[in-house]
Write an enzyme that holds these catalytic residues in place. Structure first.
Site, PDB file in Angstrom:
ATOM      1  CD  GLU A  48      -2.497   1.214   2.744  1.00 34.54           C
ATOM      2  OE1 GLU A  48      -3.396   2.045   2.902  1.00 34.54           O
ATOM      3  OE2 GLU A  48      -2.166   0.374   3.622  1.00 34.54           O
ATOM      4  CE  LYS A  99      -8.582   1.171   2.833  1.00 44.96           C
ATOM      5  NZ  LYS A  99      -7.662   1.674   3.881  1.00 44.96           N
ATOM      6  CB  CYS A 134      -5.319  -1.019   4.610  1.00 42.16           C
ATOM      7  SG  CYS A 134      -4.978  -0.648   6.361  1.00 42.16           S
TER       8      CYS A 134
END
Length: 523
Positions: free
Chosen positions: A281, A342, A392
């Site tokens: 990430e 995301k 994440c």
């Protein structure tokens, strides 16, 4: 001192004792998710400890005299449970965010105490509606406990980190995950724990009778799946998972962390020889337009030809003044890179909740108002695999990953998680996140590869076993292979269409049944 005063003092002492036992039970529940006090691998889950901790709460609720006291016990248990689970938020707030230590402690405690209200309401409602039989009490407790967990999934963008079902990733109930998911394991554990706790506080005969019936029901569900593994294996795909170990306090500093990241990750992208390369990430912590010199053109040309592809975590623009936390996919023959944005953003890190600007202004953390991506985004097609990125803690929301399985023909064959939890140091947060990823692999019978900044960088197979890993908080590249799978588990089939509504319906029906049963026994 009058006799009445003496009785009141004794009752007060008893209440304090029950309160302290509830706190200890909550801490035990937190430890059950990733037990850190052992030789060998850190942070292994403990299914028996999770059940015993909930059994203690059930025992205390049985001994509690009023709904109000039961709510207080539930709140104490859950506050300790949650604070003991995500205490490592203190590190991000204090060490990296610059918040004074006392305020950071208060912030973590306040979050735990606020989320614990769900469980307090569940325990208070349980005491008010509890049926006479142990079996009925256990069914009600399990339904209300899961309802509190679902509240953590849904309300205020959701933060269900530390749900009890994750303690059973290696336990006796793990084969059921592919049918009922982590929430089903949470419900089942609460049912068994409350049977134990209520029976020890009351009629033991009822415990054995109810336990035998429940055991038979589990066996009837479990036996058809026993010994059955994923059947639709694919050819191995060679991969390189890169772990940069960039110091978090330098990660966004132009002269140190940014330069180090661009150099190291650029070298790994150029030298990799495997079919797929995965970077963590925000591995490249700049927008494409901010990259130095011809860095962006070199990255594109590196994978424009040949037989290799790459997934790279980096921020991107998403409209005027908006950004996204994204993964870009590069492969030969593309006119434009594959893009995944995301969806499930982190409060205070990727968006600022209403009324909390004053709090974020106290932090020294690079905050952004990021734009959410859509649920169910397409996968990257490569070498016969459908690679589904998640970023994440997005892998915490199995029902959202499940949205990609509505059509078996386009369902992911491999999950790819890119993370950076260096915010939380070398703590049990790494182990907890690893168990979360393993649960997703088990639910969907899909391998999960994880490329992280500091760990855990691993390959998890479709049976949730870690088959390859890098040492944590080191710099290195995990070169290995992974086998995709296209089998559809029962869980994948129903959660892709129904989401969490079946569990919500079960919980609400349990409460309704308890209300009607209580009305029928009233004179």
């Amino acid at each position: 001192m009058s006799p009445a005063t003496g009785v009141q003092n004794k009752l007060a002492i008893i209440d304090v004792g029950l309160f302290l036992l509830a706190v200890l039970g909550g801490l035990a529940h937190a430890l059950s998710l990733a037990w850190p006090f052992q030789a060998g691998p850190r942070g292994e889950p403990s299914s028996w400890l999770q059940i015993l901790s909930l059994a203690l709460l059930a025992f205390l609720l049985k001994r509690s005299a009023t709904p109000r006291r039961s709510a207080l016990l539930g709140w104490a248990f859950a506050t300790a449970m949650l604070a003991g689970t995500f205490w490592w938020l203190f590190i991000s707030l204090h060490r990296y965010g610059g918040l004074p230590a006392p305020l950071a402690v208060v912030a973590v405690g306040a979050l735990a105490a606020a989320l614990a209200i769900y469980y307090a309401l569940a325990c208070g409602l349980f005491k008010r509606l509890a049926p006479v039989s142990v079996e009925g009490q256990s069914a009600l407790f399990a339904g209300l406990w899961l309802l509190a967990e679902l509240a953590r999934v849904w309300l205020f963008t959701g933060f269900p980190w530390g749900e009890g079902g994750y303690a059973h990733i290696d336990g006796w109930a793990r084969p059921l995950a592919a049918m009922v998911g982590v929430h089903g394991l949470t419900w089942l554990a609460a049912l068994l724990a409350s049977l134990l706790g209520f029976s020890l506080a009351g009629n033991r005969t009822s415990f054995w009778k109810a336990g035998a019936a429940l055991g038979l029901a589990i066996a009837l569900v479990f036996l058809p799946a026993a010994g059955k593994g994923p059947a639709a294996w694919h050819a191995p795909l060679t991969i390189s998972l890169v772990q940069g170990n960039i110091a978090q306090d330098e990660k966004f500093q132009p002269g140190t962390g940014i330069a180090d990241a661009l150099r190291y990750y650029g070298e790994q992208l150029q030298s990799a020889s495997t079919s797929l390369v995965v970077l963590p990430e925000t591995a490249l912590p700049l927008l494409p337009s901010q990259l130095p010199g011809d860095y962006w053109r070199a990255l594109q040309s590196r994978f424009a030809t040949g037989n290799q592809a790459a997934l790279v975590g980096m921020p991107l623009t998403a409209g005027a003044g908006r950004y996204s936390n994204s993964v870009l996919g590069f492969q030969p023959g593309q006119s434009e890179p594959y893009r995944y944005d995301k969806h499930h953003l982190v409060p205070f890190g990727e968006f600022i909740p209403p009324l909390f600007r004053w709090f974020t202004d106290m932090l020294n953390i690079p905050l952004g108002d990021f734009k959410r991506g859509d649920i169910g985004q397409s996968s990257l097609m490569w070498r016969g695999e459908r690679l589904a990125p998640n970023i994440c803690y997005e892998d915490l929301f199995g029902e959202e990953l499940g949205a990609r399985f509505s059509d078996p023909a386009t369902a992911p064959t491999i999950f790819v998680n890119v993370s950076n939890i260096a915010w939380f140091g070398n703590t049990v947060a790494i182990d907890q996140h690893l168990q979360i990823s393993r649960m997703r692999a088990l639910e969907f019978a899909r391998p999960m590869v994880r490329a992280t900044n500091t760990g855990a960088t691993v390959v998890i197979d479709a049976q949730a076993s870690v088959v390859a890993s890098l040492p944590r908080h080191t710099r290195g590249v995990l070169v290995t292979s992974v086998q995709g799978n296209s089998e559809m588990t029962p869980y994948a089939r129903w959660v892709s269409r129904l989401g969490l509504w079946p569990w919500l319906a079960l919980c609400l029906l349990t409460v309704v049944a308890a209300v009607f049963a209580r009305r029928r026994v009233k004179p």
